[in-house]
Write a protein that holds these residues in place. Structure first.
Motif, PDB file in Angstrom:
ATOM      1  N   UNK A   1       0.771  -1.075   0.416  1.00 54.13           N
ATOM      2  CA  UNK A   1      -0.123   0.147   0.513  1.00 54.13           C
ATOM      3  C   UNK A   1       1.282   1.205  -0.339  1.00 54.13           C
ATOM      4  N   UNK A   2       0.966   2.179  -0.911  1.00 54.02           N
ATOM      5  CA  UNK A   2       1.149   3.267  -1.133  1.00 54.02           C
ATOM      6  C   UNK A   2       0.457   4.546  -1.017  1.00 54.02           C
ATOM      7  N   UNK A   3       0.433   5.557   0.834  1.00 55.31           N
ATOM      8  CA  UNK A   3      -0.345   6.165   0.704  1.00 55.31           C
ATOM      9  C   UNK A   3       0.269   7.678   0.488  1.00 55.31           C
ATOM     10  N   UNK A   4      -0.405   8.571   0.948  1.00 57.14           N
ATOM     11  CA  UNK A   4       0.674  10.334   0.787  1.00 57.14           C
ATOM     12  C   UNK A   4      -0.772  10.925   0.409  1.00 57.14           C
ATOM     13  N   UNK A   5      -0.599  12.717   0.265  1.00 56.96           N
ATOM     14  CA  UNK A   5      -0.955  13.564   0.409  1.00 56.96           C
ATOM     15  C   UNK A   5      -0.964  14.605  -0.992  1.00 56.96           C
ATOM     16  N   UNK A   6      -1.897  14.907  -1.674  1.00 55.47           N
ATOM     17  CA  UNK A   6      -1.826  15.487  -2.807  1.00 55.47           C
ATOM     18  C   UNK A   6      -1.584  16.492  -3.354  1.00 55.47           C
ATOM     19  N   UNK A   7      -1.156  17.319  -1.821  1.00 58.78           N
ATOM     20  CA  UNK A   7      -1.491  18.607  -2.351  1.00 58.78           C
ATOM     21  C   UNK A   7      -0.142  19.592  -2.799  1.00 58.78           C
ATOM     22  N   UNK A   8       0.863  18.566  -2.894  1.00 55.61           N
ATOM     23  CA  UNK A   8       1.927  18.623  -3.626  1.00 55.61           C
ATOM     24  C   UNK A   8       1.517  18.984  -5.464  1.00 55.61           C
ATOM     25  N   UNK A   9       0.501  18.467  -5.756  1.00 56.67           N
ATOM     26  CA  UNK A   9       0.326  17.698  -6.916  1.00 56.67           C
ATOM     27  C   UNK A   9      -0.691  19.201  -8.009  1.00 56.67           C
ATOM     28  N   UNK A  10      -0.660  19.905  -7.535  1.00 52.97           N
ATOM     29  CA  UNK A  10      -1.830  21.293  -8.455  1.00 52.97           C
ATOM     30  C   UNK A  10      -2.407  21.822  -7.050  1.00 52.97           C
ATOM     31  N   UNK A  11      -2.615  21.584  -6.278  1.00 50.50           N
ATOM     32  CA  UNK A  11      -3.740  22.441  -5.240  1.00 50.50           C
ATOM     33  C   UNK A  11      -2.419  23.374  -4.529  1.00 50.50           C
ATOM     34  N   UNK A  12      -2.999  24.368  -4.087  1.00 54.88           N
ATOM     35  CA  UNK A  12      -2.874  26.027  -4.017  1.00 54.88           C
ATOM     36  C   UNK A  12      -3.111  25.458  -2.108  1.00 54.88           C
ATOM     37  N   UNK A  13      -1.594  25.602  -1.323  1.00 58.77           N
ATOM     38  CA  UNK A  13      -1.863  25.565  -0.515  1.00 58.77           C
ATOM     39  C   UNK A  13      -2.356  26.697   1.004  1.00 58.77           C
ATOM     40  N   UNK A  14      -3.288  26.580   1.475  1.00 60.08           N
ATOM     41  CA  UNK A  14      -4.849  27.586   2.227  1.00 60.08           C
ATOM     42  C   UNK A  14      -4.792  27.114   3.351  1.00 60.08           C
ATOM     43  N   UNK A  15      -3.959  28.243   4.325  1.00 60.83           N
ATOM     44  CA  UNK A  15      -4.275  28.416   5.794  1.00 60.83           C
ATOM     45  C   UNK A  15      -4.322  27.267   6.575  1.00 60.83           C
ATOM     46  N   UNK A  16      -3.108  26.032   5.502  1.00 57.23           N
ATOM     47  CA  UNK A  16      -3.383  24.695   6.346  1.00 57.23           C
ATOM     48  C   UNK A  16      -3.678  23.391   5.358  1.00 57.23           C
ATOM     49  N   UNK A  17      -5.102  24.153   4.520  1.00 56.20           N
ATOM     50  CA  UNK A  17      -5.543  23.313   3.985  1.00 56.20           C
ATOM     51  C   UNK A  17      -5.299  22.855   2.181  1.00 56.20           C
ATOM     52  N   UNK A  18      -5.943  22.494   1.396  1.00 55.75           N
ATOM     53  CA  UNK A  18      -5.601  22.170   0.361  1.00 55.75           C
ATOM     54  C   UNK A  18      -4.905  21.614  -0.019  1.00 55.75           C
ATOM     55  N   UNK A  19      -5.911  19.885   0.689  1.00 58.08           N
ATOM     56  CA  UNK A  19      -5.344  18.302   1.364  1.00 58.08           C
ATOM     57  C   UNK A  19      -5.687  17.657   0.653  1.00 58.08           C
ATOM     58  N   UNK A  20      -5.727  16.699   0.532  1.00 59.73           N
ATOM     59  CA  UNK A  20      -6.090  15.106  -0.410  1.00 59.73           C
ATOM     60  C   UNK A  20      -5.619  13.859  -0.021  1.00 59.73           C
ATOM     61  N   UNK A  21      -5.971  13.267   0.447  1.00 58.63           N
ATOM     62  CA  UNK A  21      -5.047  11.878   0.363  1.00 58.63           C
ATOM     63  C   UNK A  21      -5.665  10.902  -0.368  1.00 58.63           C
ATOM     64  N   UNK A  22      -4.222   9.942  -0.996  1.00 58.69           N
ATOM     65  CA  UNK A  22      -4.162   9.049  -1.955  1.00 58.69           C
ATOM     66  C   UNK A  22      -4.208   7.509  -1.157  1.00 58.69           C
ATOM     67  N   UNK A  23      -4.351   6.892  -1.707  1.00 57.11           N
ATOM     68  CA  UNK A  23      -4.249   5.260  -1.512  1.00 57.11           C
ATOM     69  C   UNK A  23      -3.459   4.009  -2.580  1.00 57.11           C
ATOM     70  N   UNK A  24      -2.622   3.588  -3.155  1.00 56.73           N
ATOM     71  CA  UNK A  24      -2.576   3.309  -3.956  1.00 56.73           C
ATOM     72  C   UNK A  24      -2.517   1.831  -3.578  1.00 56.73           C
ATOM     73  N   UNK A  25      -2.963   0.440  -4.366  1.00 57.20           N
ATOM     74  CA  UNK A  25      -2.215  -0.841  -4.854  1.00 57.20           C
ATOM     75  C   UNK A  25      -2.284  -2.057  -5.772  1.00 57.20           C
ATOM     76  N   UNK A  26      -1.588  -2.668  -5.538  1.00 53.61           N
ATOM     77  CA  UNK A  26      -2.343  -3.685  -6.869  1.00 53.61           C
ATOM     78  C   UNK A  26      -3.869  -4.116  -7.207  1.00 53.61           C
ATOM     79  N   UNK A  27      -4.224  -4.676  -7.695  1.00 52.58           N
ATOM     80  CA  UNK A  27      -5.142  -5.037  -8.081  1.00 52.58           C
ATOM     81  C   UNK A  27      -5.493  -6.582  -7.303  1.00 52.58           C
ATOM     82  N   UNK A  28      -6.072  -6.912  -6.540  1.00 49.63           N
ATOM     83  CA  UNK A  28      -5.902  -8.027  -5.752  1.00 49.63           C
ATOM     84  C   UNK A  28      -7.053  -8.032  -5.254  1.00 49.63           C
ATOM     85  N   UNK A  29      -7.905  -8.590  -5.385  1.00 50.85           N
ATOM     86  CA  UNK A  29      -9.841  -8.600  -5.420  1.00 50.85           C
ATOM     87  C   UNK A  29     -10.083  -8.511  -3.632  1.00 50.85           C
ATOM     88  N   UNK A  30      -8.936  -8.727  -2.947  1.00 50.57           N
ATOM     89  CA  UNK A  30      -9.295  -9.210  -1.390  1.00 50.57           C
ATOM     90  C   UNK A  30      -8.842  -7.333  -0.683  1.00 50.57           C
TER      91      UNK A  30
END
Length: 452
Positions: free
Chosen positions: A262-291
């Motif tokens: 599992x790879x995770x992190x914050x999207x804010x560096x990718x085209x999202x302006x910092x905004x008084x501590x906001x402007x955040x969004x999280x991602x989770x990525x994985x292999x295509x394992x059904x379980x």
């Protein structure tokens, strides 16, 4: 005019005592405090909010907000060396143009009756993000990167059926707080250094669901032993969870390439302006394992055939596993607050492409190395890890008489946002692609005048 005591608040209709009492009676609660029992008492406010009287007209409200905004002070991007999880990057104008379109800006959950291309935009985001992460599956964004880390760890716990979570390395206090808050009822957290020996010892104790580490870590250090920690996790049957700054993946190997589940992190560096501590969004990525996919709590969009031969559309994948479908029986509860940032990240990645991401990553690596070298030349400043490779963030130690807070205040008087103080004698600085050599030299010159 004055608001009569216990009157209905003009902005909150259910604030009237009869309405509140009826709502509490309906759900069997004695008071609003009953909803807060899971929050530690020392974190709760024990007094009423010091709120001003309500403003009765739009004109009054506008004047009030303009007065608040006029108190803000800013510096241009190249004069700000703050990072520590929320970064200044150049955001191409087309990113803001796309996300401010009404069909994206005002859409709620992207349901079919008001989709207007939102399903496709998020599918495109997932596809681009999966390429960057070298994974097969990426979720529709969570609220922020802290939530993404906590969600990934809960996913690992459900997948393995185990209780202990090993957190290896330097983790920011606020991220650690969020993780602890989210997993505390189901898991035991164990903190260890980013050391193979320390992780191996915890794995030997058994019942470990996941080994979590970050590349780069909280101090910006690129941890060279991350692949070994991933391998150790797999040897014990645990999952490996790696937190990343997505901007670094133009120059650093994605964790999935050395086995992270599992790879995770914050999207804010990718085209999202910092905004008084906001402007955040999280991602989770994985292999295509059904379980594993079944443990994602957030929405996933896929390409699906329609009733028309040869025509395709975009729709939910395994929608029945989400809290939208299962309500309180869902794996976790997720909302829709950060989907717009996912669209922004998708536009940004489409604009940059692989070569653009590599160029930005190389620029940040070079700027970070130069800034560390230049600041370390200032008398009274040292680096705690001079030989390590850093990306964007780095820590400096002040050896003179002035504290980190005093130095930060003196820099601000010169129109520079200096490093974030870490106690009395250390601060964390950050540089990105928006900083020039002249910006870094100006910072070093200011520090030479201040640090004594």
């Amino acid at each position: 005019m004055d608001v009569p005591p216990r009157a209905t608040h003009p902005y909150i209709p259910n604030a009237s005592p009869p309405a509140r009492e009826a709502m509490l009676a309906e759900i069997g609660a004695g008071s609003v405090e009953d909803f807060l029992v899971s929050i530690p008492r020392h974190l709760r406010m024990d007094r009423p909010l010091a709120l001003p009287d309500p403003l009765r007209s739009e004109a009054e409200l506008s004047a009030h907000i303009e007065g608040l905004l006029s108190r803000n002070s800013t510096v241009r991007p190249g004069r700000s060396f703050l990072g520590h999880g929320c970064y200044r990057h150049h955001v191409p104008a087309v990113v803001d143009e796309v996300v401010n379109r009404s069909e994206f800006l005002t859409a709620y959950a992207g349901e079919p009756y008001e989709d207007h291309g939102r399903f496709q935009a998020l599918w495109e985001y997932q596809s681009l993000m999966a390429e960057l992460l070298d994974t097969e599956v990426v979720n529709v964004p969570t609220y922020d990167g802290f939530q993404a880390a906590a969600t990934a760890l809960r996913m690992a716990g459900r997948y393995t059926g185990r209780r202990r979570l090993v957190l290896a390395g330097d983790i920011p206090a606020d991220r650690l707080s969020r993780i602890h808050d989210y997993v505390r009822d189901a898991h035991e957290l164990v903190r260890v250094p980013a050391s193979p020996d320390a992780v191996r010892a915890e794995l030997a104790a058994g019942d470990v669901a996941a080994v979590y580490t970050a590349v780069p870590d909280a101090s910006g250090r690129v941890e060279p032993c991350a692949p070994e920690l991933v391998a150790l996790a797999h040897e014990s049957g645990a999952l490996a969870v790696v937190d990343v700054n997505p901007m670094s993946l133009g120059v650093l190997a994605p964790p999935a390439s050395y086995g992270a589940d599992l790879t995770c992190g914050d999207l804010q560096p990718l085209g999202v302006h910092p905004s008084f501590g906001g402007g955040n969004a999280g991602f989770v990525g994985s292999r295509d394992d059904e379980r594993l996919v079944a443990e994602y709590p957030s929405r996933l969009f896929g390409l699906v055939p329609t009733d028309v031969d040869g025509e395709y559309g975009f729709g939910d994948v395994a929608y029945e596993r989400t809290s939208f479908a299962r309500r309180e029986e869902g794996n976790e509860w997720v909302g829709t607050a950060a989907s717009l940032h996912g669209i922004a990240a998708g536009v940004y990645l489409a604009l940059m492409g692989p070569h653009g991401m590599r160029e930005i990553g190389e620029t940040i690596l070079a700027n970070t190395a130069y800034a560390r070298q230049r600041i370390a030349e200032v008398p009274g400043i040292a680096l705690p890890d001079p030989e390590a490779v850093h990306f964007a963030d780095f820590t400096v130690l002040y050896e003179g008489e002035r504290t980190a807070a005093e130095i930060a205040a003196a820099l601000l008087e010169r129109g520079i946002h200096g490093g974030t103080p870490l106690g009395e004698r250390a601060a964390r600085y950050c540089v990105t692609e928006v900083h020039t050599k002249a910006d870094i030299d100006d910072l070093a010159t200011a520090l030479e005048e201040i640090v004594k």
